[in-house]
Write a protein that holds these residues in place. Structure first.
Motif, mmCIF file in Angstrom:
data_model
loop_
_atom_site.group_PDB
_atom_site.id
_atom_site.type_symbol
_atom_site.label_atom_id
_atom_site.label_comp_id
_atom_site.label_asym_id
_atom_site.label_seq_id
_atom_site.Cartn_x
_atom_site.Cartn_y
_atom_site.Cartn_z
ATOM 1 N N GLU A 107 18.268 20.615 48.348
ATOM 2 C CA GLU A 107 17.561 20.704 49.779
ATOM 3 C C GLU A 107 17.708 19.334 50.444
ATOM 4 O OE1 GLU A 107 13.538 22.120 52.132
ATOM 5 O OE2 GLU A 107 13.450 21.380 49.918
ATOM 6 N N ALA A 108 17.250 18.327 49.680
ATOM 7 C CA ALA A 108 17.145 16.891 50.269
ATOM 8 C C ALA A 108 18.557 16.580 50.809
ATOM 9 C CB ALA A 108 16.649 15.821 49.340
ATOM 10 N N PHE A 109 19.446 16.939 50.110
ATOM 11 C CA PHE A 109 20.968 16.549 50.571
ATOM 12 C C PHE A 109 21.255 17.420 51.804
ATOM 13 C CE2 PHE A 109 21.720 14.118 46.702
ATOM 14 C CZ PHE A 109 22.516 12.647 47.262
ATOM 15 N N GLU A 110 21.194 18.697 51.800
ATOM 16 C CA GLU A 110 21.381 19.501 52.657
ATOM 17 C C GLU A 110 20.732 19.198 54.002
ATOM 18 O OE1 GLU A 110 23.132 22.145 53.025
ATOM 19 O OE2 GLU A 110 23.830 22.928 51.192
ATOM 20 N N VAL A 111 19.676 18.792 54.038
ATOM 21 C CA VAL A 111 18.732 18.363 55.350
ATOM 22 C C VAL A 111 18.982 16.944 55.560
ATOM 23 C CG1 VAL A 111 16.395 17.849 56.161
ATOM 24 C CG2 VAL A 111 16.995 19.933 54.848
ATOM 25 N N ASN A 112 19.303 15.896 54.553
ATOM 26 C CA ASN A 112 19.080 14.514 54.917
ATOM 27 C C ASN A 112 20.726 14.078 55.154
ATOM 28 O OD1 ASN A 112 16.329 14.983 54.442
ATOM 29 N ND2 ASN A 112 16.146 13.426 52.547
ATOM 30 N N VAL A 113 21.586 14.646 54.643
ATOM 31 C CA VAL A 113 22.906 14.290 54.651
ATOM 32 C C VAL A 113 23.851 15.227 55.243
ATOM 33 C CG1 VAL A 113 24.677 13.662 53.297
ATOM 34 C CG2 VAL A 113 22.634 12.935 52.292
ATOM 35 N N LEU A 114 24.044 16.437 54.898
ATOM 36 C CA LEU A 114 24.960 17.347 55.320
ATOM 37 C C LEU A 114 24.408 17.830 56.831
ATOM 38 C CD1 LEU A 114 25.577 19.670 52.336
ATOM 39 C CD2 LEU A 114 26.791 17.720 53.300
ATOM 40 N N GLY A 115 22.924 17.931 57.071
ATOM 41 C CA GLY A 115 22.640 18.190 58.280
ATOM 42 C C GLY A 115 22.889 17.274 59.380
ATOM 43 N N PRO A 116 22.451 16.051 59.195
ATOM 44 C CA PRO A 116 23.076 15.064 60.029
ATOM 45 C C PRO A 116 24.698 14.887 60.328
ATOM 46 C CG PRO A 116 21.119 13.976 58.742
ATOM 47 C CD PRO A 116 21.701 15.296 58.302
ATOM 48 N N LEU A 117 25.531 14.916 59.343
ATOM 49 C CA LEU A 117 26.867 14.977 59.518
ATOM 50 C C LEU A 117 27.212 16.043 60.198
ATOM 51 C CD1 LEU A 117 29.787 13.773 58.776
ATOM 52 C CD2 LEU A 117 29.659 15.381 56.832
ATOM 53 N N GLY A 118 26.777 17.305 59.947
ATOM 54 C CA GLY A 118 27.123 18.399 60.745
ATOM 55 C C GLY A 118 26.861 18.417 62.228
ATOM 56 N N LEU A 119 25.577 17.596 62.392
ATOM 57 C CA LEU A 119 25.331 17.555 63.935
ATOM 58 C C LEU A 119 26.143 16.483 64.657
ATOM 59 C CD1 LEU A 119 23.173 18.593 66.030
ATOM 60 C CD2 LEU A 119 21.311 16.954 65.019
ATOM 61 N N VAL A 120 26.455 15.581 63.846
ATOM 62 C CA VAL A 120 27.079 14.350 64.407
ATOM 63 C C VAL A 120 28.865 15.003 64.724
ATOM 64 C CG1 VAL A 120 29.004 12.482 64.019
ATOM 65 C CG2 VAL A 120 26.379 12.427 63.386
ATOM 66 N N GLN A 121 29.307 15.772 63.644
ATOM 67 C CA GLN A 121 30.272 16.683 64.062
ATOM 68 C C GLN A 121 30.651 17.608 65.381
ATOM 69 O OE1 GLN A 121 30.725 18.667 60.191
ATOM 70 N NE2 GLN A 121 32.306 16.747 59.565
ATOM 71 N N GLU A 122 29.358 18.425 65.422
ATOM 72 C CA GLU A 122 29.141 19.284 66.503
ATOM 73 C C GLU A 122 28.977 18.461 67.685
ATOM 74 O OE1 GLU A 122 29.244 23.075 67.974
ATOM 75 O OE2 GLU A 122 29.086 22.564 65.693
ATOM 76 N N GLY A 123 28.269 17.343 67.932
ATOM 77 C CA GLY A 123 27.978 16.627 69.038
ATOM 78 C C GLY A 123 29.055 15.634 69.428
ATOM 79 N N LEU A 124 30.287 15.254 68.622
ATOM 80 C CA LEU A 124 31.050 14.221 68.737
ATOM 81 C C LEU A 124 31.907 14.271 70.329
ATOM 82 C CD1 LEU A 124 32.972 13.048 65.876
ATOM 83 C CD2 LEU A 124 31.654 11.710 67.376
ATOM 84 N N PRO A 125 32.139 15.435 70.444
ATOM 85 C CA PRO A 125 32.819 15.595 71.823
ATOM 86 C C PRO A 125 32.241 15.134 73.030
ATOM 87 C CG PRO A 125 33.432 17.521 70.682
ATOM 88 C CD PRO A 125 32.352 16.612 69.926
ATOM 89 N N LEU A 126 30.946 15.541 72.944
ATOM 90 C CA LEU A 126 29.837 14.992 74.187
ATOM 91 C C LEU A 126 29.463 13.432 73.983
ATOM 92 C CD1 LEU A 126 27.324 18.062 74.151
ATOM 93 C CD2 LEU A 126 29.472 17.457 75.633
ATOM 94 N N LEU A 127 29.264 13.006 72.787
ATOM 95 C CA LEU A 127 29.007 11.576 72.421
ATOM 96 C C LEU A 127 30.340 10.831 72.960
ATOM 97 C CD1 LEU A 127 27.456 11.883 69.018
ATOM 98 C CD2 LEU A 127 26.218 11.211 71.249
ATOM 99 N N ARG A 128 31.322 11.243 72.576
ATOM 100 C CA ARG A 128 32.758 10.473 72.979
ATOM 101 C C ARG A 128 32.540 10.589 74.516
ATOM 102 N NH1 ARG A 128 36.437 13.376 68.530
ATOM 103 N NH2 ARG A 128 36.310 11.938 67.104
ATOM 104 N N ALA A 129 32.484 11.614 75.335
ATOM 105 C CA ALA A 129 32.528 11.744 76.793
ATOM 106 C C ALA A 129 31.626 10.711 77.200
ATOM 107 C CB ALA A 129 32.316 13.006 77.178
ATOM 108 N N SER A 130 30.393 10.587 76.759
ATOM 109 C CA SER A 130 29.351 9.681 77.264
ATOM 110 C C SER A 130 29.934 8.331 77.004
ATOM 111 C CB SER A 130 28.101 10.044 76.462
ATOM 112 O OG SER A 130 27.024 8.970 76.915
ATOM 113 N N ALA A 131 30.499 8.010 75.791
ATOM 114 C CA ALA A 131 30.865 6.498 75.716
ATOM 115 C C ALA A 131 31.935 6.206 76.696
ATOM 116 C CB ALA A 131 31.176 6.322 74.229
ATOM 117 N N ALA A 132 32.907 7.079 76.847
ATOM 118 C CA ALA A 132 33.826 6.751 77.862
ATOM 119 C C ALA A 132 33.504 6.891 79.332
ATOM 120 C CB ALA A 132 34.869 7.956 77.749
ATOM 121 N N GLY A 133 32.327 7.534 79.797
ATOM 122 C CA GLY A 133 31.763 7.498 81.108
ATOM 123 C C GLY A 133 30.876 6.354 81.081
#
Length: 255
Positions: A107-133
């Motif tokens: 559970e700790a790996f699911e929440v502390n590692v895989l969760g953040p990675l998945g959220l980064v992956q999901e949010g990358l297009p928006l984060l990249r757009a923010s960085a470019a803008g």
């Protein structure tokens, strides 16, 4: 208007960071497992500041929840800052590795590692757009001194934080246009710390509300990607040049 996602926002450091960001005019998407506690937290300092706040109750280990968080940010106009703060210990109270439950470690790996990675992956297009803008686009992953120091009974939790630290460092290399910070806030007077070591006296530890503004110096000073400690960031004065480093491989305390 800048938009941030903050996970684990119903209490502790996540709630304190959300309040500090709201005070700086940020619109927020807040996540936590408990819907009632999350709503109560959002009704406090965050909404009192007049910013837009969307609450999405759920578990960061769930792909559907992560997608809902990013969709909410998109509805507010984008994503400029992702704060991966949600975490679990793997056992409460903490136990030696010889007694560590496999289910708790999983559970700790699911929440502390895989969760953040998945959220980064999901949010990358928006984060990249923010960085470019606007030149924003930042990820703040909450770390721990247990990621770099072998404290007895902190092995399982520390292993997840060590994994998240390395993942953060690789992300910084792979996404150089983003700012990626992994920051150790040090030991705080929180429910998590009390659950980890019930016999410890936490009275002398700082409250999350004291630590949150220190961590946000990363944002205010536009510091480069890297690992930081609250102790190191506290030494950066308001007059320090942008890019001054409070980076450190250790020097904090268990969260």
């Amino acid at each position: 208007m800048s938009v941030a996602i903050v996970t684990g926002a119903s209490r502790g450091l996540g709630r304190a960071l959300a309040g500090e960001l709201a005070g700086r005019g940020w619109d927020l998407v807040l996540s936590a497992r408990g819907a009632a506690a999350l709503e109560e937290a959002a009704a406090g300092p965050a909404r009192a500041e007049g910013v837009r706040v969307v609450t999405v109750a759920g578990d960061v280990s769930s792909p559907a929840h992560r997608a809902a968080l990013v969709a909410a940010a998109r509805g507010l106009g984008g994503l400029d800052l992702l704060v991966n703060n949600a975490g679990v210990l793997g056992a409460e109270p903490l136990v030696p590795l010889a007694a560590q439950p496999q289910a708790g470690l999983r559970e700790a790996f699911e929440v502390n590692v895989l969760g953040p990675l998945g959220l980064v992956q999901e949010g990358l297009p928006l984060l990249r757009a923010s960085a470019a803008g606007a030149g924003a686009g930042a990820v703040l992953n909450i770390s721990s001194d247990a990621a770099v120091v072998p404290y007895a009974t902190w092995g399982a939790y520390g292993a997840t934080k060590a994994a998240a630290d390395l993942m953060s460092a690789v992300l910084a290399v792979e996404e150089p246009e983003l700012r990626v910070w992994w920051a150790d806030p040090g030991s705080m007077r929180t429910r998590m710390m009390a659950a980890a070591e019930p016999g410890e006296d936490l009275a002398g530890l700082p409250a999350p509300e004291e630590v949150a503004p220190v961590l946000l110096r990363l944002l205010e000073r536009g510091l480069p990607s890297g690992r930081y400690t609250a102790e190191g960031l506290a030494g950066i004065s308001a007059e320090a040049p942008a890019g001054s480093s409070g980076s450190s491989a250790g020097g904090g305390a268990r969260r």
